[in-house]
Design a protein around this motif. Structure first.
Motif, PDB file in Angstrom:
ATOM      1  N   ALA A 171       0.643  -1.116   0.165  1.00 44.24           N
ATOM      2  CA  ALA A 171      -0.047   0.127   0.162  1.00 44.24           C
ATOM      3  C   ALA A 171       0.869   1.253  -0.082  1.00 44.24           C
ATOM      4  CB  ALA A 171      -0.868  -0.024   1.227  1.00 44.24           C
ATOM      5  N   ARG A 178      -4.620   0.386   2.341  1.00 39.46           N
ATOM      6  CA  ARG A 178      -4.387  -1.029   2.678  1.00 39.46           C
ATOM      7  C   ARG A 178      -5.873  -1.858   2.406  1.00 39.46           C
ATOM      8  NH1 ARG A 178      -5.134  -3.666   7.295  1.00 39.46           N
ATOM      9  NH2 ARG A 178      -3.185  -4.415   7.055  1.00 39.46           N
ATOM     10  N   VAL A 181      -5.861  -2.576  -1.097  1.00 34.80           N
ATOM     11  CA  VAL A 181      -4.880  -4.010  -1.235  1.00 34.80           C
ATOM     12  C   VAL A 181      -5.433  -5.331  -0.855  1.00 34.80           C
ATOM     13  CG1 VAL A 181      -2.823  -5.099  -0.788  1.00 34.80           C
ATOM     14  CG2 VAL A 181      -2.791  -2.507  -0.922  1.00 34.80           C
TER      15      VAL A 181
END
Length: 299
Positions: A171, A178, A181
């Motif tokens: 990330a 995140r 991701v």
């Protein structure tokens, strides 16, 4: 989902190669790759001269030479995307489109070699093709999702789920959240499932289509059904209650006697009340207008 087989893609690439100026017969993709690898490379001076001829004079022969000399680059880039399970021939086909776009827009006076400029166009066309055909459902639509799609595989270690530290690292590297991701990793590890059972009828009850919600349970449909029931019962009764006995009798005989709407005729009711059919029509119209006002509160 692959929209074209490797064989059909090979034929298309070969046909386009012949159209670009290859001589002889290219029987398959291997023959095409072998042929493009034998094409001569251009010097910097030759490249600039050809690019200026194309730009200044719209010289299509110069454009052809520029495209031909860079076909090997498209083959090489396409080889790097074979891990997505799509035919190499189809990737080359899309990459060649990107190469031709790059040649058309190339400015020889910018001090950049065509190979560096065209690489971005070739990859862009291949990326678009992969995103459209890798899955039945498109897995990447935003810029961040596209970036993750083409970088996640290379950052993962094996087939195991990424650890929190790996998620944070990726990330940060790609400058995305995140959560994005994690979502993309979930999409890539999933698979397409047919809504309907692909085999015999006995398996129909196990297909997703069997347990998906029906339209009747959609909230808007539920509210509409409840409102309609209320209108038919309580609303209609209150509207009829506002009519005098004769008007109510005429409306009920004309519209509510039978479910199919085939009620009493104007002449039948005229004989019953000893008035003309026109008078019955006038009473009916006035009654319906009065009922419409009463029903407005239930709509």
């Amino acid at each position: 989902m692959k929209v074209a087989s490797a064989q059909s893609g090979s034929v298309t690439v070969v046909n386009n190669a012949l159209a670009l100026g290859f001589s002889g017969t290219l029987g398959n993709l291997d023959a095409y790759i072998s042929a493009v690898n034998r094409l001569p490379m251009l010097t910097h001076e030759e490249e600039i001269s050809l690019a200026r001829r194309l730009r200044d004079n719209n010289d299509l022969a110069a454009a052809q030479e520029l495209v031909m000399s860079h076909l090997r680059m498209v083959v090489s880039i396409g080889r790097g995307y074979l891990g997505y399970g799509l035919p190499h021939a189809d990737l080359i086909q899309e990459g060649n489109i990107g190469l031709m776009k790059a040649v058309k827009r190339f400015d020889p006076d910018q001090g950049v070699r065509l190979v560096s400029y065209a690489m971005h166009w070739v990859k862009a066309e291949m990326h678009e093709y992969i995103l459209k055909n890798w899955r039945l459902v498109k897995v990447a639509t935003t810029k961040a999702q596209r970036k993750l799609f083409f970088n996640l595989r290379s950052h993962k270690q094996g087939l195991d789920t990424m650890t929190p530290s790996q998620v944070d690292s990726l990330a940060k590297t790609l400058n995305v959240k995140r959560e994005e991701v994690i979502e993309m990793e979930t999409r890539l590890t999933g698979r397409d499932i047919a809504l309907e059972a692909p085999t015999d009828d006995e398996d129909d009850k196990f297909a997703p289509i069997a347990y998906l919600s029906s339209d009747s349970s959609e909230p808007t449909r539920v509210l509409e059904a409840q409102q309609k029931d209320r209108l038919h019962s309580e609303g209609l009764e209150q509207a009829l209650a506002k009519l005098d006995d004769r008007s109510r009798r005429i409306v009920e005989a004309r519209w509510l006697a039978n479910d199919d709407g085939s009620g009493a005729t104007l002449h039948t009711l005229a004989a019953e009340f000893g008035v003309s059919a026109e008078r019955i029509r006038q009473i009916e119209a006035a009654a319906l207008k009065k009922m419409k006002g009463a029903l407005a509160a239930f709509v």
